[in-house]
Write an enzyme that holds these catalytic residues in place. Structure first.
Site: not given
Lengths: 497, 484
Positions: A81, A156, A180
């Site tokens: 990420k 996210s 997330s």
């Protein structure tokens, strides 16, 4: 071996084969990169593909294996990420303010994955500074759900989830502040696992809300989640909130049944509100847990309903402070102004997207003198009550089962009102506030209204603090008995072939 | 006419002497090429996290204990949020409502030897910021500068903030308080407290009120004072300004004022209306601190003697002058040496005379500290004993000390080997006197004619003839007798 056979293997299988030298990290990496390049146009998982970095890591892994090392994640392609630092690579947080920032050091969790033999394929897209539940808040790219390209991948950690679902990586590293990892896990038919707060070092994870942020894996199997957890978990001297307490390895605790376990169903979490189809799937999932030997008990979380309000004070408060450093002085975007003050204003106005600004404003207000006691202090008290509710509930059960998200993946722009987006995390936020380990595991497929394809939904399992081994063990039993993840494949050119 | 009384409180920022910075592993050293002593943590790079420095925590707790402060079991770090270019994270990690130490008092003394005290509000720990140099404006101020240079070597250095109660009533008191604070920190070894290197910085809160009133007047905060001398001048000037303003029917505005060293006046910097809302909140990157009782007890037991206690001992017990006592307290290694000499000689006055007199003179001349010199404390004690026992006179003692400085060793051995012992045998001295009088007939005649001031010359000649060994008092007496 066909390309699909190469890339569709689980992380555990890849590591096994690379360690046995029936394949090489270089071969897996080449196939993964080629596949990623083929599907990126459709999916858009990555903000930066790390071709050279990946190849060089793969060569290094092969060399270590040749020299006799056994690496638990040998040659496993991972998606990182883009809010985690990897030395000398662009680390953007999905934000214009860090669009061209090159991280000067590597996050501890990433470094531990690499040490275990993982190969970083790319930096995955995410909601800006990890704020969002759809990945639509990224300022730098669009990521689509591999199961339906008209739908969001969740957020996210949407890029990491989409990358794993689309076989562009075997493990995705995500960060979970209020859900997330678990929510995009549910949207993309994956295991999304958030360990106990403090179990995995946050050093090098660009902070959104420090007291809630937790790194965790997104994987196609529970076993892979356990492997990733075992590689990353443990005390780090660089993170004062990391926990100095031995880690029980999770990979060796995977079970085949749930006998002897009491699983709590939360009285206040009524699945009827999720619609008939989802309601039926969750009831089915609970019956499956029972069928596997678990005793279902009712537990109560009377303050869980305050989770959302509590979270949307604490997380923005911390974010307003954490994001202050993005001011144009030392790195990242700078928009010149007549003086320092106007440079700050212009830089931050141009660099941050609307959701980030909204939360900075809420947080600044919540911490300001005169409002601090009314908002921040009360939210902290509510957080304590929620944690106590969980502690009381876990006195009567070993695990808690509930939905992972409020609905399946939705179409782009379907939730334009911020509040309806915040509601997505209704079921995940309480566990985050209490710092508990929790995961989502695929539990069925629904046909959303107007959709052309079935979409996955996730069952959330939550455990007491530090009970990761039990949590992953139970999820493994459920996964093996139900196999919901294998019912459908993503609709991608590269995968269909 | 109204009599006014000043009320002063002092806030001190002291950089702690630690191996590494407050929250990272960078070396904590003054100076160096700009931005060479930095890392992702002290630069506030995205993703970097602070880890507290235990040595710094210990330093604060010891300082608190030295001043008799309370050490609460729980403490925590908070964030103080404000934007400033030399602050890497745009918040400073500090302590808000749960400082490491609460209360305590600083004992200080004035030139007349009187001991006074000022209570402390608190001592807390925070991190220092970087340093800005504003260029292109000529005067180094930010207004009008075309660019600024930032050096983050200092960013993240542990900083102790020591806040006094408003209990000081003159500039002289404030400086004496600061000097005592400084001496204590040096004795504890927690800081270099060098104002010129910025490791000690202080602000003064000054207000005045009609004498006898128990209400505080409106205060101003003075900044930019870079020596104790400028602290004294700034406070004096500000008290005078405030009194003149009030006496003229004016009103004091609560504000921050800068001290102009050249003009010798304070000037308005910013008013409190522009004060920040710092939005303090507990730093979520740092867990609350728990200070174990055993640690506090252990640190308490290992505290060195406090400067004011030593001041009392030197002046009251040893009878030293304020000046001599202060000199010793301000030079730790010299004082240690002095204490060792006293322990052997049991003669504080003579020990102080030699240590602060001849030995300090030699130290200044050679650049070698007394404690590092070749003069062994035992040998110095011997020397004092020889003088006190009238074995040698003070002239010989001084000569011997010079030779001991050069490594001559035991004075007793020297005296014996070279026959330097004082001659107190009247018959022997009488022989020298007779010789001298015989050889100086003209001088003797002068004396007899009334020029009595030549006596010194004649005694000197006797001393010379005896190679300095004659008892000077006896020589003096015998010369007088013979001339009578």
């Amino acid at each position: 071996m066909t390309m699909e056979a190469t890339i569709a293997r689980s992380a555990a299988e890849i590591a096994r084969d690379v360690n046995a030298r029936t394949t090489s990290a270089a071969e897996v990496t080449a196939a993964t990169l080629a596949h990623a390049e083929a599907v990126e146009g459709e999916v858009g998982s990555y903000l930066t593909l790390l071709r050279d970095v990946a190849e060089s890591h793969a060569r290094h892994v092969d060399e270590r294996v040749r020299n006799g090392a056994h690496l638990p994640l040998a040659g496993v392609p991972i998606a990182v990420k883009d809010n985690m630092c990897l030395e000398n690579t662009r680390t953007t947080c999905g934000s214009k303010i860090l669009e061209h920032w090159i991280a000067p050091y590597t996050a501890t969790a990433v470094a531990r994955m690499l040490e275990a033999g993982a190969v970083p394929i790319g930096k995955a897209n995410c909601d800006e500074f990890a704020m969002g539940s759809s990945c639509e808040n990224s300022a730098l790219g669009v990521t689509r759900n591999p199961y339906d390209l008209t739908c969001v991948p969740g957020g996210s950690s949407g890029g990491s989830a989409a990358a794993v679902a689309a076989y562009e990586a075997a493990i995705g590293l995500g960060s979970d502040t209020g859900g997330s990892i678990r929510e995009p896990g549910a949207f993309c038919n994956l295991i999304g696992f958030k360990p106990t707060y403090g179990r995995i070092s946050r050093y090098g994870l660009i902070a959104f809300a420090s007291s809630l942020d937790q790194i965790g894996p997104l994987t196609r199997t529970v076993e892979d989640a356990a492997f990733a957890y075992d590689a990353m978990a443990g005390y780090d001297v660089m993170d004062a909130t990391s926990i100095d307490r031995p880690v029980e390895p999770a990979a060796s605790g995977l079970r085949e049944d749930l006998s002897g376990l009491r699983i709590g169903l939360v009285r206040e979490f009524d699945t009827k509100v999720l619609g008939e189809e989802s309601d039926a799937l969750y009831r089915n999932a609970y019956r499956d847990l029972e069928r596997l030997g678990a005793e279902l008990v009712e537990v109560s979380l009377p303050t869980a309903d305050y989770g959302l309000a509590t979270y949307y004070l604490i997380a923005p408060a911390e974010c307003s402070s954490n994001l202050a450093r993005f001011d144009g002085v030392r790195y990242g975007l700078r928009v010149e102004g007549e003086d320092v003050r106007s440079m700050y204003d212009k830089t931050r106005a141009a660099g941050f997207g609307p959701e980030v600004k909204r939360r900075i404003l809420i947080g600044t207000h919540a911490l300001s003198s005169g409002y601090y006691d009314a908002y921040y202090v009360r939210a902290q008290k509510a957080r304590t009550l929620i944690a106590r509710d969980f502690a009381a509930a876990f006195a009567g059960c070993d695990l808690i089962a509930c939905p992972a998200a409020s609905c399946p993946a939705f179409e782009f722009n379907a939730k334009s009102d911020p509040y309806s987006m915040y509601l997505m995390d209704y079921y995940t936020i309480p566990m985050s506030l209490a710092g508990l380990p929790a995961l989502s595991v695929p539990c069925g497929w629904v046909m959303p209204e107007g959709a052309s394809r079935p979409m996955p939904i996730g069952l959330q399992l939550a455990a007491p603090l530090f009970a990761e081994r039990l949590l992953l063990g139970a999820a493994h039993a459920y996964e093996r008995a139900t196999n919901h993840a294998l019912a459908h494949k993503p609709e991608l050119a590269g995968v269909r072939a | 006419m109204t009599q006014y009384e000043a009320v002063i409180g002092v806030e001190c920022h002291v950089e702690l002497k630690t191996q590494t910075k407050m929250f990272c592993g960078c070396l904590n050293e003054f100076g160096g090429e700009p931005n060479t002593k930095t890392c992702p943590v002290c630069l506030g790079m995205p993703g970097a996290l602070p880890v507290p420095n235990e040595q710094a925590l210990t330093h604060i707790v010891r300082t608190g204990l030295a001043f008799g402060a309370e050490i609460p079991v729980f403490s925590k770090f908070d964030r103080k949020n404000y934007f400033y270019p030399d602050m890497p994270k745009d918040y400073q990690i500090s302590q808000y409502d749960m400082p490491l130490t609460v209360g305590g008092e600083v004992m200080y003394w004035l030139d007349d030897g009187s001991l006074k005290s000022c209570r402390l509000t608190r001592i807390h720990l925070e991190e220092d910021t970087g340093k800005s140099t504003h260029a292109g404006s000529g005067d180094g101020r930010i207004a009008g500068s075309s660019y600024s240079l930032l050096d983050f070597n200092r960013a993240g250095v542990p900083l102790m903030e020591c806040v006094s109660e408003p209990e000081l009533h003159s500039a002289r008191d404030a400086v004496a308080y600061l000097e005592s604070l400084r001496r204590t920190l040096l004795a504890l070894g927690v800081s270099d407290v060098k104002m010129e290197e910025g490791s000690l910085r202080c602000d003064a809160n000054v207000s005045v009120r009609p004498a006898g009133s128990d209400r505080l007047g409106t205060k101003t905060e003075i900044k930019n004072m870079n020596s104790f001398r400028s602290v004294e001048r700034a406070i004096e000037s500000e008290i005078a300004r405030q009194i003149a303003l009030l006496a003229g029917g004016g009103r004091i505005v609560q504000e921050t004022r800068g001290w102009d060293e050249l003009k010798g006046v304070t000037h308005s910097m910013r008013s409190k209306e522009e004060a920040h809302d710092y939005r303090y909140f507990p730093d979520p990157d740092l867990v609350p601190l728990e200070i174990p009782r055993e640690l506090v007890d252990r640190l308490q037991a290992a505290l060195p003697a406090m400067p004011w206690r030593r001041f009392e001992r030197y002046t009251k017990e040893y009878g030293l002058a304020v000046n001599a006592a202060t000199q010793l307290i301000d030079n730790l290694s010299l004082a240690q040496y002095f204490d060792d000499v006293v322990a052997r000689s049991r003669n504080p006055q003579q020990s102080s005379n030699f240590v602060l007199g001849e030995l300090s003179r030699l130290a200044n001349e050679t650049g070698v500290a007394v404690a590092d010199s070749k003069v062994d404390v035992g040998h110095l004690a011997e020397l004092i004993e020889l003088v006190e026992g009238k074995k040698i006179n003070s002239k010989i003692a001084k000569d011997l000390l010079v030779r001991m400085w050069d490594g001559a060793g035991s004075p007793t051995a020297l005296v014996e080997r070279e026959g330097l012992a004082q001659t107190s045998d009247p018959a022997a001295i009488e022989r020298f006197v007779d010789e001298v009088l015989a050889a100086n007939e003209k001088v003797v005649a002068d004396y007899k004619a009334g020029k009595t001031n030549v006596l010194g010359f004649l005694v000197g000649q006797v001393m010379k003839a005896s190679r300095g060994k004659a008892d000077p008092a006896l020589a003096n007496e015998l010369v007088k007798t013979k001339l009578a």
